[in-house]
Design an enzyme around this catalytic site. Structure first.
Site, PDB file in Angstrom:
ATOM      1  N   PRO A 199       0.825  -1.218   0.000  1.00  0.00           N
ATOM      2  CA  PRO A 199       0.000   0.000   0.000  1.00  0.00           C
ATOM      3  C   PRO A 199       0.857   1.264   0.000  1.00  0.00           C
ATOM      4  CG  PRO A 199       0.150  -0.853   2.228  1.00  0.00           C
ATOM      5  CD  PRO A 199       0.913  -1.824   1.347  1.00  0.00           C
ATOM      6  N   GLY A 200       0.419   2.258  -0.712  1.00  0.00           N
ATOM      7  CA  GLY A 200       1.070   3.565  -0.684  1.00  0.00           C
ATOM      8  C   GLY A 200       0.067   4.610  -0.223  1.00  0.00           C
ATOM      9  N   TYR A 239      -3.341  13.953 -13.980  1.00  0.00           N
ATOM     10  CA  TYR A 239      -4.498  13.131 -14.313  1.00  0.00           C
ATOM     11  C   TYR A 239      -5.813  13.656 -13.761  1.00  0.00           C
ATOM     12  CZ  TYR A 239      -1.388  10.367 -11.118  1.00  0.00           C
ATOM     13  OH  TYR A 239      -0.465   9.949 -10.195  1.00  0.00           O
ATOM     14  N   CYS A 252       3.142  28.904 -16.135  1.00  0.00           N
ATOM     15  CA  CYS A 252       2.652  29.243 -17.472  1.00  0.00           C
ATOM     16  C   CYS A 252       2.185  28.002 -18.225  1.00  0.00           C
ATOM     17  CB  CYS A 252       3.735  29.979 -18.243  1.00  0.00           C
ATOM     18  SG  CYS A 252       4.328  31.377 -17.293  1.00  0.00           S
TER      19      CYS A 252
HETATM   20  C1  LIG Z   1       2.225   2.219  -7.232  1.00  0.00           C
HETATM   21  C2  LIG Z   1       2.329   0.819  -6.789  1.00  0.00           C
HETATM   22  C3  LIG Z   1       1.842   0.446  -5.539  1.00  0.00           C
HETATM   23  C4  LIG Z   1       1.135   1.401  -4.596  1.00  0.00           C
HETATM   24  O1  LIG Z   1      -0.084   1.814  -5.065  1.00  0.00           O
HETATM   25  P1  LIG Z   1      -1.097   2.668  -4.128  1.00  0.00           P
HETATM   26  O2  LIG Z   1      -2.236   2.936  -4.992  1.00  0.00           O
HETATM   27  O3  LIG Z   1      -0.376   3.912  -3.745  1.00  0.00           O
HETATM   28  O4  LIG Z   1      -1.437   1.820  -2.946  1.00  0.00           O
HETATM   29  C5  LIG Z   1       2.017  -0.863  -5.158  1.00  0.00           C
HETATM   30  N1  LIG Z   1       2.627  -1.770  -5.957  1.00  0.00           N
HETATM   31  C6  LIG Z   1       3.104  -1.439  -7.171  1.00  0.00           C
HETATM   32  C7  LIG Z   1       3.777  -2.473  -7.998  1.00  0.00           C
HETATM   33  C8  LIG Z   1       2.974  -0.140  -7.629  1.00  0.00           C
HETATM   34  O5  LIG Z   1       3.440   0.188  -8.827  1.00  0.00           O
END
Ligand SMILES: *Cc1c(COP(=O)(O)O)cnc(C)c1O
Length: 404
Positions: free
Chosen positions: A269-270, A311, A338
């Site tokens: 997770p990010g 996006y 700009c």
């Molecule tokens: C970007 C990415 C994540 C994290 O995605 P989130 O939407 O931020 O949770 C996890 N695994 C891989 C391989 C990614 O490219």
């Protein structure tokens, strides 16, 4: 939202105070939000205790990474730079996963030397290169292979990764061929099947489809994986009342998957860990009124926070101080760069704003500072961590002299 007496607070400090102390634009992170997110994430999935590897590409601040590491999370990295940063933040190599479609041989060699937990390969060529390195060092290397489950994540097309037309992973056919080819290899040990179908997913159905495809693939492969890496992608609420991922449902889908498959789950997770931890404070430079709209010209821009321009992402913008006076007219929050796409948000009405007022762009902890640039030769903003009554600079504001 945390307004006290009409003033917006991050933890126990008002935004007005923070903006005076640190200037604008500035990224502010809340320690409390970060802690809550990590604890909640663990709690949602506690019955099967997944290995959680934080996606460093969403936020690579050293201090934040070291806090995340101290909470027991590992790291998911996509470049040598991120790997170095994770190690510098004292995240142990045995908790680091390396993902990405284009790892160079140099990056692979480096990761193997550091003895990281897992390399998730995304092409046959990559596996061939890993095998060469393994032979040279006379060792057997654990890898995962990324499956492209051809599943629509029902998110923005720019952040979908699990469809056949996306560059990521391998088709089921190719995946099965590679399992056959490498299952008795002396140098490659396939321990993991990995997937990641996209980002900002707010519905559990795509995850259900993904799990079904994984299940089918495992059955057809007739191969025992130790790990299934489900990637990240869990969405957050950028707007009030917008859809929210049902973690209970996602968790129970995984539980039934685990009844059929004896494997350990990995997550990457990010956004769900760091997204709502960050705020971007901006000051209004000018208000330009036209017949149809008011342009609110901020001192932050697409170089500071690129998601809207990249996006069309929408982030809430809140005033630092509430007022009752409303103006029923289109408001466009824009930056000084700009480019016409240097625009954060349009609203149909807004409270009355004035020059020099401070506003808060919300939920910018993920894919915020990491995407910043020096476009228009603007210095990057500082990053500040707030914990209760304390505030501390964790990245200094870039000096113009350092980029000129
Ligand atoms: C970007 C990415 C994540 C994290 O995605 P989130 O939407 O931020 O949770 C996890 N695994 C891989 C391989 C990614 O490219």
């Amino acid at each position: 939202m945390t307004y006290k007496n009409k003033h917006f607070y991050i933890e126990n400090i008002s935004v007005e105070k923070l903006s005076k102390k640190f200037g604008t634009p500035a990224y502010i992170y809340s320690y409390g939000n970060l802690k809550n997110n990590i604890e909640n994430f663990k709690r949602y999935f506690k019955t099967f205790e997944p290995i959680i590897c934080f996606s460093v590409k969403s936020n690579s601040n050293l201090k934040l990474l070291s806090i995340i590491g101290r909470f027991g999370l590992g790291a998911d990295v996509v470049s040598k730079g991120e790997l170095l940063k994770a190690l510098k933040a004292k995240i142990k190599p045995e908790k680091i996963v390396f993902s990405g479609v284009g790892k160079t041989v140099e990056e692979l060699r480096f990761a193997i030397n550091k003895k990281i937990f897992l390399i998730n390969a995304e092409s046959e060529n990559e596996i061939i290169e890993i095998e060469k390195i393994a032979k040279k060092n006379n060792k057997k290397i654990n890898i995962g292979i990324r499956l492209n489950p051809d599943t629509d994540a029902k998110t923005l097309k720019e952040i979908s990764t699990g469809k056949e037309e996306n560059k990521f992973g391998l088709t089921k056919k190719k995946f099965l061929y590679l399992i056959k080819k490498y299952k008795n290899s002396n140098f490659i040990n396939i321990t993991c099947l990995s997937v990641h179908i996209g980002s900002q997913i707010t519905n559990h159905i795509p995850y259900k489809r993904m799990l079904d495809v994984i299940n089918k693939t495992i059955n057809e492969a007739k191969y025992k994986f130790s790990y299934i890496d489900l990637g990240g992608g869990m969405g957050i609420q950028y707007k009030k009342n917008s859809n929210k991922l049902n973690y209970k449902k996602y968790s129970s889908l995984i539980k039934s998957f685990l009844k059929k498959n004896d494997v350990k789950i990995i997550f990457e997770p990010g956004r769900s860990i760091i997204g709502n931890v960050g705020y971007l404070l901006s000051k209004i430079i000018y208000i330009k009124q036209t017949k149809k709209r008011n342009f609110i010209i901020l001192d932050s821009a697409m170089n500071d926070m690129m998601r809207p321009a990249l996006y069309k992402a929408e982030h809430m913008i809140l005033p630092s101080r509430l007022s009752k006076a409303k103006i029923k007219k289109k408001h466009e929050f824009v930056g000084p760069i700009c480019e016409t796409t240097d625009k954060f948000l349009s609203t149909i009405k807004y409270q009355k704003l004035n020059q020099n007022d401070v506003v808060i762009i919300c939920d910018v902890g993920a894919y915020g500072m990491v995407l910043s640039s020096n476009y228009n030769l603007r210095a990057k903003p500082p990053e500040i961590l707030v914990n209760k009554n304390l505030s501390k600079i964790i990245t200094k504001r870039q000096k113009l002299t350092s980029i000129i």
